[in-house]
Scaffold this motif. Sequence first.
Motif, PDB file in Angstrom:
ATOM      1  N   ASP A  39       0.746  -1.168  -0.202  1.00 24.29           N
ATOM      2  CA  ASP A  39       0.112   0.040   0.141  1.00 24.29           C
ATOM      3  C   ASP A  39       1.085   1.375   0.059  1.00 24.29           C
ATOM      4  N   PRO A  40       0.666   2.170  -0.648  1.00 22.91           N
ATOM      5  CA  PRO A  40       1.394   3.561  -1.064  1.00 22.91           C
ATOM      6  C   PRO A  40       1.329   4.045   0.291  1.00 22.91           C
ATOM      7  N   LYS A  41       0.595   3.912   1.259  1.00 26.33           N
ATOM      8  CA  LYS A  41       0.745   4.749   2.635  1.00 26.33           C
ATOM      9  C   LYS A  41       1.412   3.813   3.514  1.00 26.33           C
ATOM     10  N   LEU A  42       1.778   2.885   3.283  1.00 25.49           N
ATOM     11  CA  LEU A  42       2.611   1.873   4.383  1.00 25.49           C
ATOM     12  C   LEU A  42       3.719   2.610   4.294  1.00 25.49           C
ATOM     13  N   ASP A  43       4.357   2.936   5.661  1.00 29.30           N
ATOM     14  CA  ASP A  43       5.760   3.595   6.006  1.00 29.30           C
ATOM     15  C   ASP A  43       6.578   2.346   6.507  1.00 29.30           C
ATOM     16  N   LEU A  44       7.476   1.902   5.758  1.00 30.09           N
ATOM     17  CA  LEU A  44       8.310   0.626   6.115  1.00 30.09           C
ATOM     18  C   LEU A  44       9.229   1.228   7.599  1.00 30.09           C
ATOM     19  N   ARG A  45       9.579   2.411   7.372  1.00 30.89           N
ATOM     20  CA  ARG A  45      10.389   3.122   8.350  1.00 30.89           C
ATOM     21  C   ARG A  45       9.783   3.064   9.654  1.00 30.89           C
ATOM     22  N   GLU A  46       8.584   3.353   9.803  1.00 32.43           N
ATOM     23  CA  GLU A  46       7.750   3.367  10.842  1.00 32.43           C
ATOM     24  C   GLU A  46       7.715   1.754  11.413  1.00 32.43           C
ATOM     25  N   ILE A  47       7.584   0.908  10.591  1.00 33.74           N
ATOM     26  CA  ILE A  47       7.612  -0.804  11.037  1.00 33.74           C
ATOM     27  C   ILE A  47       8.914  -0.972  11.621  1.00 33.74           C
ATOM     28  N   ALA A  48       9.903  -0.626  10.875  1.00 34.16           N
ATOM     29  CA  ALA A  48      11.503  -0.971  11.403  1.00 34.16           C
ATOM     30  C   ALA A  48      11.700  -0.287  12.818  1.00 34.16           C
TER      31      ALA A  48
END
Length: 94
Positions: A39-48
């Motif tokens: 999803d374009p709204k997904l922030d992988l940095r936030e997950i990390a």
Amino acid sequence: MADLILSARFDRLIYLGVCNTHEAQLAIIEALTRKFRLDPKLDLREIAELCPLNYTGADFYALCSDAMLKAMSRTAQNVEKAIGKSETARLTIY
């Protein structure tokens, strides 16, 4: 700190320690999900940044594969609801 030993086809061993920054963890997550349609709204940095610093590559692999499986299951359930719940139209996930 636990080390991960990788064995390649060319009989070389690579010793990788546990990531000590969320930036390094982000790089692993990005590599593991490079073929995913996210999803374009997904922030992988936030997950990390939500992950503990003692996660290994195997932990990130499990995290990413579990997330993909859950997304696929949700999608299949939505398709099942959309086509109805008759026995002939019922989807089975193996």
